[in-house]
Design a protein around this motif. Structure first.
Motif, short mmCIF file in Angstrom:
data_model
loop_
_atom_site.label_atom_id
_atom_site.label_comp_id
_atom_site.label_asym_id
_atom_site.label_seq_id
_atom_site.Cartn_x
_atom_site.Cartn_y
_atom_site.Cartn_z
N VAL A 132 51.25 36.42 53.29
CA VAL A 132 51.30 37.76 52.44
C VAL A 132 50.65 37.93 51.01
CG1 VAL A 132 52.88 39.53 51.07
CG2 VAL A 132 53.43 37.82 52.79
N THR A 133 50.31 36.61 50.84
CA THR A 133 50.15 36.94 49.43
C THR A 133 47.79 36.17 49.73
OG1 THR A 133 49.74 34.01 49.66
CG2 THR A 133 51.37 35.09 48.35
N LYS A 134 48.03 35.89 50.71
CA LYS A 134 46.20 36.19 51.02
C LYS A 134 46.22 37.28 50.64
CE LYS A 134 45.20 33.74 54.66
NZ LYS A 134 44.70 33.02 55.99
N GLY A 135 46.60 37.97 52.36
CA GLY A 135 46.44 40.04 52.35
C GLY A 135 46.35 40.36 51.16
N ASN A 136 47.31 40.04 50.17
CA ASN A 136 47.45 40.91 48.70
C ASN A 136 46.10 40.56 48.20
OD1 ASN A 136 49.52 42.36 49.46
ND2 ASN A 136 51.07 41.38 48.32
N ALA A 137 45.65 39.26 48.04
CA ALA A 137 44.95 38.77 47.06
C ALA A 137 43.29 39.46 47.47
CB ALA A 137 44.43 37.45 46.64
N ILE A 138 43.15 39.77 48.88
CA ILE A 138 42.22 40.47 49.31
C ILE A 138 41.41 42.03 49.01
CG2 ILE A 138 41.13 40.91 51.91
CD1 ILE A 138 42.09 38.50 52.11
N ALA A 139 43.38 42.93 49.16
CA ALA A 139 43.28 43.78 48.52
C ALA A 139 42.48 44.01 47.42
CB ALA A 139 44.95 44.33 48.79
N PHE A 140 43.01 43.21 46.12
CA PHE A 140 43.60 43.43 44.76
C PHE A 140 41.51 43.03 44.97
CE2 PHE A 140 47.27 43.23 44.12
CZ PHE A 140 47.36 44.22 44.20
N ILE A 141 40.15 42.43 45.91
CA ILE A 141 39.11 41.94 45.12
C ILE A 141 38.07 43.27 44.63
CG2 ILE A 141 36.92 41.02 46.34
CD1 ILE A 141 38.11 39.00 47.83
N PRO A 142 37.90 44.31 45.87
CA PRO A 142 37.25 45.91 45.25
C PRO A 142 38.00 46.78 44.15
CG PRO A 142 38.48 45.65 47.46
CD PRO A 142 38.81 45.11 46.91
N LEU A 143 39.44 46.21 43.61
CA LEU A 143 39.38 46.55 42.39
C LEU A 143 38.65 46.21 41.02
CD1 LEU A 143 41.57 48.95 41.97
CD2 LEU A 143 43.17 47.67 41.26
N VAL A 144 39.02 44.48 41.41
CA VAL A 144 38.07 43.90 40.07
C VAL A 144 37.02 44.97 39.97
CG1 VAL A 144 37.07 42.33 38.92
CG2 VAL A 144 39.27 41.88 40.57
N LEU A 145 36.30 44.75 41.45
CA LEU A 145 34.75 44.79 41.07
C LEU A 145 34.70 46.01 40.71
CD1 LEU A 145 33.64 44.14 45.01
CD2 LEU A 145 33.32 42.66 42.51
N ALA A 146 35.60 47.09 41.25
CA ALA A 146 35.75 48.92 40.27
C ALA A 146 35.65 49.06 38.91
CB ALA A 146 36.95 49.69 41.25
N GLY A 147 36.27 47.56 38.30
CA GLY A 147 36.36 48.01 36.64
C GLY A 147 35.20 47.87 36.27
N ILE A 148 34.95 46.46 36.89
CA ILE A 148 32.92 46.05 36.61
C ILE A 148 32.16 47.15 36.38
CG2 ILE A 148 31.23 44.52 36.94
CD1 ILE A 148 33.59 42.20 37.91
N ARG A 149 32.41 48.00 37.16
CA ARG A 149 31.10 48.81 37.64
C ARG A 149 31.57 50.29 36.68
NH1 ARG A 149 26.31 50.75 40.12
NH2 ARG A 149 26.65 53.23 40.18
#
Length: 810
Positions: free
Chosen positions: A147-164
């Motif tokens: 579960v934790t791995k799946g959720n951590a993968i999910a938030f990767i693009p959200l961090v990148l979106a904020g940087i963009r």
């Protein structure tokens, strides 16, 4: 204003509606009252049970559990930290959706946010988000219970979106969003995935720095970078309690260097020892050099280790011909995987169309931006090869900070999992804008189809030209030659058929591109058709590894059914003893922990000294070490394989007095001494504790008593009665970053004895002795976390308020 906002929001609402429908279709059994079996979740529930039960009954928190490996901090099991608002939000968010629907929803929404931040149209963003969410790696993780791995993968693009957003739209809003996204990324609780996110950001920032130098915008870039760093620091601060506690504990876990100079087999530790995990252990799960082909052809290496073959397979026909009973059942569990990993639950597959469009994008997109995406993706693919690509792996393992703290390097493919559909959608964005010339389009289509389609075609026609489809594991299986030969033929067939399958999807996608370019189909039809093709491609592979058969109805409130053996052991009124399940390996024994405190367990960061005790003593059946760990009951198999309980009459109990202290100089001497000592007579102690016991020499008092009177996972109370000063050994794991000893309410020193237990001097008379787990790092961390949460979410609310005000004025 309201109609304008509604118009802008409509496609995003439609996107959410689509993913909700897809989730419902795929996970329909959970909405019918069923749940996934998820073995790793069962193991976690068993490990967490003592903590959950204690906190529910007492209302207190505990950061220590004795449920596995004799006892260890619960920081990486299920610790509850105060002050982190993100954890609260994430917990309530997960209540809205039944698991695993919550993970799939997060995967879709976060990738959708990334594509919108890069000004991809909502309709195209839906396709990319479905591709990211339906990557087979996500479904294999869900099926296993990661579960934790799946959720951590999910938030990767959200961090990148904020940087963009920070770099290209609004540096203040973007910085806040990055801080919030990073807070969620860390709250997901899988530091290895978060660590790999750094590789993506580094590749991107190198590109942005070069662009800033070329465009002479260094000051603006540095200002935005500074804001991102500050916001990221605040986001990290919300999760600082767990990070600090984990960092502190890590020095005592298997993810730190050993104090021993030799292995249990007598070899030097130097070659394999690092500042983190042992190299062999860390790289055990490494992709073979050919394994990345599964990104394009799912059954390139056969599929799962225990995969299912059909009744038309060569293996089934041979079994039938040889008169093997239950052949239909036998072929459901065949070792069809023939890659380099010890075993696998299934291949990591990004989708044939997505791989094709990724390569298409490398030829079509003219700007330099594609290169950081390509670099991040390729780096992750090569790093996933681990021990099979030592030229790169050794550099990272030896010189990149923290890289050697993590195992299963194949997890790094979560980076490419995000980069492939990301670049694929950027390519389609450019294509659909109508700015691509016919020569450029034709070149991109021709080369991408030739490369990706050509690879598939080659393995359709000539799979045996390169591979023999055998595995090192085949010899260990002990299969007869006729069965091995049949299995080889089936593996070849699996590769060929999936290569043909992938080629079909690639040709269909290429045809859509061509007909759209020449104006034969409208853009809306193109998007719907491409989206359906991508989803059908990935859905079909995902269903091989997570389907309706993996769901079951909940049988009882208990996560683990109680057996007669459990009841037999639980009949003992003793509040605190340990159980050794001899029917499984030490590091695969989590389920026993649901009802008992065990010597085994399942955890990726057990205490290093405990692991070494297993290797040096417990695995060699040193009963003195079992006795000192208070192993009162053994679960053992009989000659027929049936389990039964065996009482150990020689367990030392919770605490005892020894008449002799054996002083040693090194960890090697400590371990060696355990091989030939009497645990109830002698305590082995390192000379680093000599100052605590100056002038003290224990005298054995046969009438001395010490009894455990109260047990809690975070507090143990003993009563002692001795006529002269004694030395007591406690059957509890030593960890000085939290455990404090009190004599009649006064803090007193205690020492590490017998390699990993606790010991202390007890003066004459009757005394109350308490051990309390009071880690200072928790109080420090929670103070910082609360301040960070207030700051981060205060800034977020302020930003939202200003945004709504501006929208209202517009």
């Amino acid at each position: 204003m309201n109609s304008s906002l509604t118009k802008k929001a409509l496609p995003h609402l439609l996107a959410l509606g689509i993913i909700l429908l897809v989730i419902f279709a795929y996970f329909s059994p959970i909405f019918g009252g069923k749940q996934l079996k998820q073995y790793d979740v069962m193991q976690w529930k068993a490990t967490y049970q003592e903590i959950a039960k204690f906190e529910k009954e007492s209302g207190e928190r505990t950061f220590w559990t004795n449920s596995i490996f004799g006892g260890m901090p619960s920081y990486l099991i299920g610790a509850s930290y105060k002050g982190n608002f993100t954890n609260t939000i994430l917990f309530n968010m997960q209540l809205v959706f039944k698991h695993p629907a919550d993970t799939l929803f997060l995967l879709f929404v976060c990738f959708y946010a990334l594509l919108i931040a890069f000004e991809v149209s909502p309709w195209l963003a839906i396709i990319g988000s479905l591709a990211f969410a339906f990557s087979s790696f996500n479904f294999i993780n869900i099926d296993a219970g990661h579960v934790t791995k799946g959720n951590a993968i999910a938030f990767i693009p959200l961090v990148l979106a904020g940087i963009r957003v920070a770099l290209y739209k609004n540096k203040w809003i973007g910085a806040i969003l990055t801080g919030v996204a990073l807070s969620f990324e860390l709250a997901a609780g899988h530091l290895q995935i978060t660590y790999y996110l750094i590789f993506v950001i580094m590749a991107w920032m190198i590109y942005e720095l070069v662009q800033a130098i070329r465009n002479k915008t260094i000051p603006a870039f540095l200002l935005t970078g500074a804001l991102l760093l500050v916001a990221s620091g605040i986001g990290i601060g919300t999760n600082i309690t767990g990070l600090l506690a984990t960092e502190e504990y890590g020095k005592y876990s298997i993810r730190s260097a050993s104090e021993l100079t030799k292995t249990a087999q007598g070899a030097s530790n130097e070659a394999n020892a690092t500042s983190g995990l042992d190299k062999d252990y860390a790289l055990a799960w490494s992709n073979g050099v050919s394994e990345p082909f599964t990104l394009l052809i799912p059954n390139f290496l056969g599929g799962a280790s225990n995969g299912e073959l059909s009744t038309s397979s060569n293996t089934y026909k041979e079994l039938q011909a040889k008169g093997i009973p239950n052949a239909k059942e036998v072929v459901k569990q065949m070792p069809i995987y023939w890659g380099d990993q010890p075993f696998t639950a299934g291949p990591i597959y990004y989708g044939a169309i997505i791989v094709f469009l990724f390569v298409f994008g490398m030829f079509l997109i003219k700007g330099a931006e594609k290169w950081w995406i390509f670099a991040a993706a390729m780096l992750s693919i090569f790093l996933s090869m681990g021990k099979n690509f030592p030229l790169l792996t050794d550099v990272f393992f030896e010189y990149f900070p923290l890289y050697n703290k993590f195992r299963s390097v194949t997890f790094v493919l979560c980076v490419a999992q995000a980069m492939f559909p990301f670049l694929a959608m950027l390519a389609l964005k450019e294509f659909l804008q109508g700015k691509v010339s016919k020569p450029d389009f034709t070149k991109a289509l021709k080369f991408s189809l030739g490369i990706v389609g050509g690879i598939c075609l080659f393995f359709v026609l000539l799979p045996g030209a390169i591979f023999d489809f055998s595995s090192e594991a085949d010899a260990r299986m002990g299969f007869p030659d006729w069965l091995k030969d049949a299995l080889v033929l089936d593996r070849e067939s699996l590769m060929r058929m999936d290569a043909l399958r992938s080629l079909g999807f690639i040709l269909a996608a290429a045809a859509l591109l061509w007909f759209s370019f020449v104006g034969k189909i409208k853009q809306q039809i193109f998007l719907v058709a491409m989206g359906l093709l991508v989803l059908v491609d990935l859905w079909g592979v995902d269903k091989r590894y997570l389907n309706d058969k993996d769901f079951e109805r909940k049988k009882s409130e208990a996560a683990i059914e109680k057996t007669t053996l459990d009841e037999q052991i639980l009949a003992d009124p003793d509040p605190h003893y340990r159980v050794y399940n001899n029917t499984t390996d030490f590091d695969k024994d989590a389920l026993t922990a649901y009802y008992h405190k065990t010597l085994g367990g399942y955890h990726g960061a057990k205490m290093r000294r405990y692991q070494e005790l297993i290797e040096w003593q417990l695995s060699k059946n040193n009963m003195e070490c079992y006795n000192m760990l208070n192993a009162k009951y053994f679960i053992v198999p009989d000659s027929s394989g049936n389990k039964f309980v065996q009482r150990n009459p020689y367990n030392n109990g919770n605490a005892w007095f020894v008449g002799d202290l054996k002083w040693v100089n090194t960890a090697d001497e400590e371990m060696t001494a355990l091989s030939s000592f009497k645990s109830k007579e002698t305590a082995v102690i390192n000379k680093q504790f000599e100052k605590d016991l100056l002038g003290f020499s224990p005298v054995k008092d046969s009438n001395a008593t010490i009894v455990l009177t109260k047990y809690q996972p975070n507090k143990l109370v003993y009563e002692s009665n001795v006529s002269a000063s004694q030395y007591a050994v406690f059957s509890e794991i030593y960890y000085d970053k939290g455990w404090n000893a009190y004599l009649d309410g006064n803090l007193v020193p205690h020492q590490q004895v017998d390699y990993l237990l606790r010991g202390m001097q007890v003066p004459a008379g009757k005394h109350n002795i308490e051990f309390r787990f009071e880690p200072k790092v928790i109080e420090t961390g929670e103070t910082i976390a609360l301040a960070s949460s207030i700051t981060l979410y205060g800034l977020l609310l302020l930003g939202l308020g200003l945004g709504f005000k501006k929208a209202k004025e517009d």
